[in-house]
Write a protein that holds these residues in place. Structure first.
Motif, PDB file in Angstrom:
ATOM      1  N   GLY A  10     108.775 -22.912 -49.331  1.00 20.15           N
ATOM      2  CA  GLY A  10     109.420 -21.970 -47.529  1.00 20.15           C
ATOM      3  C   GLY A  10     109.984 -20.968 -47.938  1.00 20.15           C
ATOM      4  N   TYR A  11     110.174 -20.491 -49.212  1.00 19.75           N
ATOM      5  CA  TYR A  11     110.575 -19.017 -48.980  1.00 19.75           C
ATOM      6  C   TYR A  11     109.424 -18.570 -48.110  1.00 19.75           C
ATOM      7  N   GLN A  12     108.669 -18.608 -48.534  1.00 19.98           N
ATOM      8  CA  GLN A  12     107.003 -17.481 -48.192  1.00 19.98           C
ATOM      9  C   GLN A  12     106.807 -18.342 -46.757  1.00 19.98           C
ATOM     10  N   PHE A  13     106.839 -19.049 -46.126  1.00 18.93           N
ATOM     11  CA  PHE A  13     107.294 -19.291 -44.709  1.00 18.93           C
ATOM     12  C   PHE A  13     107.484 -18.270 -44.096  1.00 18.93           C
ATOM     13  N   LEU A  14     108.887 -18.933 -44.395  1.00 20.45           N
ATOM     14  CA  LEU A  14     109.465 -17.107 -43.375  1.00 20.45           C
ATOM     15  C   LEU A  14     109.744 -15.998 -43.439  1.00 20.45           C
ATOM     16  N   HIS A  15     109.047 -15.243 -44.625  1.00 21.93           N
ATOM     17  CA  HIS A  15     108.828 -14.647 -44.974  1.00 21.93           C
ATOM     18  C   HIS A  15     109.473 -13.724 -45.805  1.00 21.93           C
ATOM     19  N   GLY A  16     110.730 -14.325 -46.906  1.00 20.71           N
ATOM     20  CA  GLY A  16     111.407 -14.256 -48.346  1.00 20.71           C
ATOM     21  C   GLY A  16     110.722 -13.196 -48.384  1.00 20.71           C
ATOM     22  N   LYS A  17     111.340 -11.986 -49.495  1.00 20.28           N
ATOM     23  CA  LYS A  17     110.948 -10.623 -49.581  1.00 20.28           C
ATOM     24  C   LYS A  17     110.622 -11.436 -50.986  1.00 20.28           C
ATOM     25  N   VAL A  18     109.373 -10.442 -51.821  1.00 22.55           N
ATOM     26  CA  VAL A  18     108.653 -11.083 -52.974  1.00 22.55           C
ATOM     27  C   VAL A  18     108.762  -9.532 -53.629  1.00 22.55           C
ATOM     28  N   ASP A  19     109.420 -10.668 -54.697  1.00 20.84           N
ATOM     29  CA  ASP A  19     110.089  -9.450 -55.688  1.00 20.84           C
ATOM     30  C   ASP A  19     110.821  -9.585 -56.986  1.00 20.84           C
ATOM     31  N   GLU A  20     110.645  -8.942 -58.312  1.00 17.47           N
ATOM     32  CA  GLU A  20     111.026  -9.759 -59.348  1.00 17.47           C
ATOM     33  C   GLU A  20     112.310 -10.597 -59.543  1.00 17.47           C
ATOM     34  N   LYS A  21     112.765 -11.260 -58.454  1.00 17.30           N
ATOM     35  CA  LYS A  21     114.224 -10.937 -57.924  1.00 17.30           C
ATOM     36  C   LYS A  21     113.713 -12.796 -57.864  1.00 17.30           C
ATOM     37  N   LEU A  22     112.318 -13.312 -57.433  1.00 14.24           N
ATOM     38  CA  LEU A  22     112.311 -14.177 -57.000  1.00 14.24           C
ATOM     39  C   LEU A  22     111.975 -15.712 -57.808  1.00 14.24           C
ATOM     40  N   PRO A  23     111.510 -15.299 -58.644  1.00 17.82           N
ATOM     41  CA  PRO A  23     111.355 -16.725 -59.383  1.00 17.82           C
ATOM     42  C   PRO A  23     113.227 -17.317 -60.510  1.00 17.82           C
ATOM     43  N   ILE A  24     114.114 -16.083 -59.997  1.00 20.18           N
ATOM     44  CA  ILE A  24     116.038 -16.390 -60.377  1.00 20.18           C
ATOM     45  C   ILE A  24     116.204 -17.133 -58.336  1.00 20.18           C
ATOM     46  N   ILE A  25     115.580 -16.718 -57.650  1.00 24.56           N
ATOM     47  CA  ILE A  25     115.781 -17.079 -56.803  1.00 24.56           C
ATOM     48  C   ILE A  25     115.496 -19.204 -55.973  1.00 24.56           C
ATOM     49  N   ILE A  26     113.675 -19.248 -56.886  1.00 26.75           N
ATOM     50  CA  ILE A  26     113.584 -20.291 -56.814  1.00 26.75           C
ATOM     51  C   ILE A  26     114.330 -21.075 -57.530  1.00 26.75           C
ATOM     52  N   VAL A  27     114.355 -21.268 -59.454  1.00 28.14           N
ATOM     53  CA  VAL A  27     115.458 -21.988 -59.847  1.00 28.14           C
ATOM     54  C   VAL A  27     116.652 -21.879 -59.351  1.00 28.14           C
ATOM     55  N   ILE A  28     117.474 -21.131 -58.878  1.00 33.35           N
ATOM     56  CA  ILE A  28     118.845 -21.438 -57.947  1.00 33.35           C
ATOM     57  C   ILE A  28     118.954 -22.581 -56.582  1.00 33.35           C
ATOM     58  N   ILE A  29     117.647 -22.016 -56.199  1.00 36.66           N
ATOM     59  CA  ILE A  29     117.393 -23.030 -55.029  1.00 36.66           C
ATOM     60  C   ILE A  29     117.685 -24.408 -55.419  1.00 36.66           C
ATOM     61  N   SER A  30     116.076 -24.505 -56.257  1.00 33.53           N
ATOM     62  CA  SER A  30     115.438 -25.474 -56.650  1.00 33.53           C
ATOM     63  C   SER A  30     117.040 -26.487 -57.747  1.00 33.53           C
ATOM     64  N   CYS A  31     118.315 -25.519 -58.595  1.00 33.80           N
ATOM     65  CA  CYS A  31     118.796 -26.316 -58.493  1.00 33.80           C
ATOM     66  C   CYS A  31     120.144 -26.790 -57.494  1.00 33.80           C
ATOM     67  N   ILE A  32     120.203 -26.047 -56.222  1.00 34.92           N
ATOM     68  CA  ILE A  32     120.362 -26.385 -55.341  1.00 34.92           C
ATOM     69  C   ILE A  32     120.464 -27.856 -54.575  1.00 34.92           C
ATOM     70  N   CYS A  33     119.221 -28.230 -54.148  1.00 36.23           N
ATOM     71  CA  CYS A  33     118.550 -28.947 -53.934  1.00 36.23           C
ATOM     72  C   CYS A  33     118.972 -30.364 -54.360  1.00 36.23           C
ATOM     73  N   MET A  34     118.093 -30.409 -55.948  1.00 34.48           N
ATOM     74  CA  MET A  34     118.488 -30.774 -56.559  1.00 34.48           C
ATOM     75  C   MET A  34     119.784 -31.516 -57.050  1.00 34.48           C
ATOM     76  N   THR A  35     121.144 -30.748 -56.894  1.00 35.06           N
ATOM     77  CA  THR A  35     122.145 -31.728 -56.742  1.00 35.06           C
ATOM     78  C   THR A  35     122.678 -32.145 -55.878  1.00 35.06           C
ATOM     79  N   ILE A  36     122.498 -31.019 -54.614  1.00 40.80           N
ATOM     80  CA  ILE A  36     122.923 -32.017 -53.508  1.00 40.80           C
ATOM     81  C   ILE A  36     121.724 -33.549 -53.228  1.00 40.80           C
ATOM     82  N   SER A  37     120.276 -33.554 -53.495  1.00 36.63           N
ATOM     83  CA  SER A  37     119.952 -34.795 -53.779  1.00 36.63           C
ATOM     84  C   SER A  37     120.900 -35.492 -54.437  1.00 36.63           C
ATOM     85  N   THR A  38     121.053 -35.423 -55.683  1.00 34.84           N
ATOM     86  CA  THR A  38     121.703 -36.388 -56.893  1.00 34.84           C
ATOM     87  C   THR A  38     122.882 -36.861 -56.128  1.00 34.84           C
TER      88      THR A  38
END
Length: 176
Positions: free
Chosen positions: A51-79
């Protein structure tokens, strides 16, 4: 001079959309299968990345942190939101604010949900660790336009084997 690529804002919006779509299998297995499948956590991180890449998110050294945070947000809201909605629906209870209050006032439900949330976050971190390490490696090698994850390139069996080995090592290290 390095050319700027993408936008954090659009990438985060895309990551959230991809992450919520990717939590569907996890949530359905949890609610209707009464189990937590750690392998499905990999799908969440991949959904966020796609999804990040589909909407042309910026790819740099911050991307892994962004992936972790968004994954946790999605898991939290889902739960804490989607899962209770599905549980209420499963029991044919009207889905409204009063039924949510009733559900969350139950200490048995709340304790079980929090326990399962902690387990889910643990599996989420395990599942995304392979994806994040792959992203970091590609960024360190100069890949700043598009991250290629093997599972997205039809190498599913090999990627699953690698992720299973990684998870196995983590469990062995934790004596789990």
């Amino acid at each position: 001079m390095k050319e700027e690529n993408g936008s954090y804002l659009w990438g985060i919006i895309g990551g959230l959309l991809g992450g919520f779509i990717a939590t569907i299998p996890w949530t359905l297995v949890y609610v209707y299968g009464n189990m937590i499948l750690s392998l499905l956590a990999i799908i969440i991180a991949l959904g966020v990345l796609k999804g990040y890449q589909f909407l042309h998110g910026k790819v740099d050294e911050k991307l892994p942190i962004i992936i972790v945070i968004i994954s946790c947000i999605c898991m939290t809201i889902s739960t804490f939101i989607i899962t209770p909605i599905l549980l209420l629906n499963k029991e044919n209870i009207a889905i409204n604010i009063n039924s949510f209050k009733w559900l969350y006032n139950s200490s048995i439900f709340l304790n079980a949900l929090i326990k399962d949330y902690i387990i889910s976050l643990f599996f989420t971190f395990l599942g995304i660790s392979g994806v994040v390490s792959n992203i970091r490696r590609q960024i360190n090698e100069g890949g700043t336009n598009y991250i290629k994850i093997p599972i997205m390139n039809n190498n599913i069996d090999e990627t699953i084997k690698e992720e299973m080995e990684h998870l196995k090592q983590v469990f062995l290290n934790l004596n789990a």
